[in-house]
Design a protein around this motif. Structure first.
Motif, PDB file in Angstrom:
ATOM      1  N   ALA A   1      -3.244   5.206   2.486  1.00  0.00           N
ATOM      2  CA  ALA A   1      -2.465   4.162   2.494  1.00  0.00           C
ATOM      3  C   ALA A   1      -2.055   3.697   3.873  1.00  0.00           C
ATOM      4  O   ALA A   1      -1.827   2.558   4.134  1.00  0.00           O
ATOM      5  N   LEU A   2      -1.450   4.706   4.696  1.00  0.00           N
ATOM      6  CA  LEU A   2      -1.217   4.493   6.036  1.00  0.00           C
ATOM      7  C   LEU A   2      -2.320   4.023   6.949  1.00  0.00           C
ATOM      8  O   LEU A   2      -2.057   3.143   7.658  1.00  0.00           O
ATOM      9  N   TYR A   3      -3.496   4.658   6.893  1.00  0.00           N
ATOM     10  CA  TYR A   3      -4.698   3.932   7.423  1.00  0.00           C
ATOM     11  C   TYR A   3      -4.924   2.239   6.947  1.00  0.00           C
ATOM     12  O   TYR A   3      -5.127   1.717   7.848  1.00  0.00           O
ATOM     13  N   LEU A   4      -4.816   2.224   5.629  1.00  0.00           N
ATOM     14  CA  LEU A   4      -5.075   0.836   5.355  1.00  0.00           C
ATOM     15  C   LEU A   4      -3.676  -0.070   5.552  1.00  0.00           C
ATOM     16  O   LEU A   4      -3.969  -1.398   5.838  1.00  0.00           O
TER      17      LEU A   4
ATOM     18  N   MET B   1      -5.139  -0.783  -4.947  1.00  0.00           N
ATOM     19  CA  MET B   1      -6.529  -0.665  -5.044  1.00  0.00           C
ATOM     20  C   MET B   1      -7.118   0.253  -3.955  1.00  0.00           C
ATOM     21  O   MET B   1      -7.568   1.380  -4.354  1.00  0.00           O
ATOM     22  N   PRO B   2      -6.943  -0.306  -2.373  1.00  0.00           N
ATOM     23  CA  PRO B   2      -7.978   0.246  -1.485  1.00  0.00           C
ATOM     24  C   PRO B   2      -7.411   1.582  -1.085  1.00  0.00           C
ATOM     25  O   PRO B   2      -8.280   2.348  -1.104  1.00  0.00           O
ATOM     26  N   ALA B   3      -6.265   1.875  -0.826  1.00  0.00           N
ATOM     27  CA  ALA B   3      -5.948   3.306  -0.560  1.00  0.00           C
ATOM     28  C   ALA B   3      -6.204   4.228  -1.878  1.00  0.00           C
ATOM     29  O   ALA B   3      -6.598   5.588  -1.526  1.00  0.00           O
ATOM     30  N   ILE B   4      -5.633   3.988  -3.029  1.00  0.00           N
ATOM     31  CA  ILE B   4      -6.067   4.589  -4.132  1.00  0.00           C
ATOM     32  C   ILE B   4      -7.413   4.967  -4.368  1.00  0.00           C
ATOM     33  O   ILE B   4      -7.965   6.132  -4.743  1.00  0.00           O
TER      34      ILE B   4
ATOM     35  N   GLY C   1       8.235  12.212  -6.250  1.00  0.00           N
ATOM     36  CA  GLY C   1       8.513  10.597  -6.272  1.00  0.00           C
ATOM     37  C   GLY C   1       8.656  10.420  -4.841  1.00  0.00           C
ATOM     38  O   GLY C   1       7.971  10.588  -3.815  1.00  0.00           O
ATOM     39  N   TRP C   2       9.691   9.234  -4.680  1.00  0.00           N
ATOM     40  CA  TRP C   2      10.027   8.460  -3.486  1.00  0.00           C
ATOM     41  C   TRP C   2      10.435   9.744  -2.418  1.00  0.00           C
ATOM     42  O   TRP C   2      10.243   9.194  -0.995  1.00  0.00           O
ATOM     43  N   ARG C   3      10.808  10.459  -2.724  1.00  0.00           N
ATOM     44  CA  ARG C   3      11.762  11.417  -2.043  1.00  0.00           C
ATOM     45  C   ARG C   3      10.748  12.187  -1.022  1.00  0.00           C
ATOM     46  O   ARG C   3      11.068  12.863  -0.083  1.00  0.00           O
ATOM     47  N   SER C   4       9.431  12.431  -1.679  1.00  0.00           N
ATOM     48  CA  SER C   4       8.386  12.910  -0.598  1.00  0.00           C
ATOM     49  C   SER C   4       7.903  12.068   0.134  1.00  0.00           C
ATOM     50  O   SER C   4       7.231  12.494   1.064  1.00  0.00           O
ATOM     51  N   LEU C   5       8.000  10.893   0.354  1.00  0.00           N
ATOM     52  CA  LEU C   5       7.451   9.945   1.046  1.00  0.00           C
ATOM     53  C   LEU C   5       7.771  10.423   2.621  1.00  0.00           C
ATOM     54  O   LEU C   5       6.655  10.364   3.542  1.00  0.00           O
TER      55      LEU C   5
ATOM     56  N   LEU D   1       1.001  -1.201   0.163  1.00  0.00           N
ATOM     57  CA  LEU D   1       0.086   0.124  -0.092  1.00  0.00           C
ATOM     58  C   LEU D   1       0.747   1.336   0.026  1.00  0.00           C
ATOM     59  O   LEU D   1       0.612   2.322  -0.698  1.00  0.00           O
ATOM     60  N   LEU D   2       2.219   1.253   0.834  1.00  0.00           N
ATOM     61  CA  LEU D   2       2.909   2.305   0.888  1.00  0.00           C
ATOM     62  C   LEU D   2       3.386   2.818  -0.252  1.00  0.00           C
ATOM     63  O   LEU D   2       3.464   3.831  -0.941  1.00  0.00           O
ATOM     64  N   ALA D   3       3.882   1.767  -0.901  1.00  0.00           N
ATOM     65  CA  ALA D   3       4.714   2.034  -2.312  1.00  0.00           C
ATOM     66  C   ALA D   3       3.757   2.241  -3.535  1.00  0.00           C
ATOM     67  O   ALA D   3       3.959   3.329  -4.212  1.00  0.00           O
TER      68      ALA D   3
END
Length: 415
Positions: free
Chosen positions: A357-360, A134-137, A216-220, A81-83
């Motif tokens: 995504a964090l919630y899920l 799917m779910p977080a998106i 991108g990934w730098r914003s995570l 989910l996080l990715a």
């Protein structure tokens, strides 16, 4: 006069585009698509749950070992989910969701051809990775595209699709495995998943409020810091972990109890317990409407009380009361999840996909961790031990919901 860059134009267009309004053709199309999306995700993910006793017998597994066929999927999904949230910020919402549904359906088809339990676990792990898109998106899409005053209803309809999918997947595999084999059952669920992916692609309107992010990934890391430093979001994440862990554990091990003495129900009858998921179709929409009207903080804790009450009823040795308890717990879970998940969409002020995504992530992590740990308690103390563990989880969830009741809103739209 300064010329707008190619990066600024999508954001400007997204800011000025109208949101999808209640009663519009786009509203109906998006809700139909999200219903199929929720159906597919839950059907593909949880169709193996009633098969756990059969897998225990065929592969000589304990209840805890057999639960890995579900836990490995939910664990992989939690990480994926996080990715996926970062990928969707670059590629868009709809393409990633369609790909996730299609790949997960194909993985389910391949599960039907697994030669042994390790192979089955590998396919289920890959299914979990795929479903991360799917779910977080879906939650982020709804938060971006639906008008705020109708978000609770739309989120409730998405979750009602999840409820229907969870029911249909379980019932289908139970009946087909009872009369044919678990392999045929998984194959048929995979076919249904492919059909759902096609309908989702056909129905879902393209995003109008999505603007590609370029960090991108730098914003995570900054996104994690933003959401985890919020006064309310971390508590909603904890709530997701506890509620989903308790709910999945209930359905994981109620099958073992009802298949054994003194009830000795058939596989088909045990699978029919999943018809209680239909209550979730109603309760998720009902709770979403209540939350839109009275505020999430005033509704959430009441839904948690309903879930806890249902769990206690399952301690009875009288079958009708046990079934009533499962029904009440199911009703309360989907109502609570509907309110909490829509609250995340409103509470997150930016990077909504990562917030969802964090919630899920915690939602499915709870399914994996508590779901497997409760299997150990089943082996040691039977159903009373299972209820004891789940009661602790739900009491903690109620305390979190009561704490959220005093949370200061960010604005009128977040109430």
């Amino acid at each position: 006069m300064r010329h707008r860059t190619s990066q600024e134009l999508p954001a400007m267009l997204a800011a000025t585009a109208p949101r999808i309004a209640l009663g519009s053709p786009e509203f109906k199309r998006s809700n139909r698509a999200m219903f199929f999306g929720g159906f597919s995700a839950f059907a593909l993910l949880y169709c193996v749950q009633p098969l756990m006793p059969l897998l225990s017998h065929e592969f000589a597994l304990s209840a805890a070992q057999s639960s890995m066929v579900l836990s490995i999927s939910t664990g992989a999904l939690a990480v994926s989910l996080l990715a996926s949230s970062a990928v969707s910020e670059r590629l868009g919402r709809k393409p990633l969701m369609v790909a996730a549904m299609a790949i997960a359906a194909v993985m389910t088809l391949l599960c039907a051809f697994a030669h042994n339990y390790p192979q089955l676990l590998v396919m289920r792990a890959l299914l979990g990775v795929a479903l991360g898109g799917m779910p977080a998106i879906a939650m982020a899409y709804l938060g971006e595209e639906i008008e705020p005053q109708s978000l609770g209803l739309s989120m409730g309809l998405y979750i009602s699709g999840s409820a229907f999918g969870g029911m249909a997947g379980r019932v289908m595999t139970s009946v087909l495995s009872d009369h044919y084999s678990w392999r045929l059952a998984l194959g048929m669920v995979g076919v249904a998943g492919i059909a759902a992916a096609v309908e989702f692609w056909r129905s879902l309107p393209d995003s109008r409020h999505f603007a590609p992010a370029h960090g991108g990934w730098r914003s995570l890391p900054s996104g994690f810091k933003l959401h985890l430093s919020d006064a309310g979001l971390p508590w909603l994440f904890v709530l997701a972990f506890l509620l989903m862990g308790a709910f999945v554990s209930l359905y994981n091990y109620i099958a073992y109890r009802l298949l054994g003495g003194p009830f000795t129900l058939s596989q088909s009858l045990v699978g029919a317990v999943s018809f209680f998921y239909l209550l979730g179709i109603y309760s998720s929409v009902w709770a979403g409407k209540l939350a839109d009207r009275y505020g999430r903080r005033n509704v959430l804790w009441l839904m948690a009380v309903i879930m806890f009450s249902g769990l206690l009823l399952t301690l009875s040795n009288w079958l009708p009361l046990i079934l009533l308890g499962v029904a009440v717990c199911t009703y309360g879970f989907f109502a609570t999840h509907s309110v909490a998940s829509s609250w995340v969409g409103r509470r997150a002020t930016s990077n909504k996909a990562l917030a969802s995504a964090l919630y899920l992530f915690f939602y499915y992590l709870g399914s994996s961790v508590i779901g497997s740990a409760t299997g150990v308690m089943w082996g040691r103390a039977g159903w009373p031990g299972v209820v004891a563990v789940l009661a602790v989880a739900l009491v903690l969830a109620l305390l979190v919901a009561l704490r959220l009741r005093s949370l200061a809103p960010l604005g009128q739209a977040e109430k």
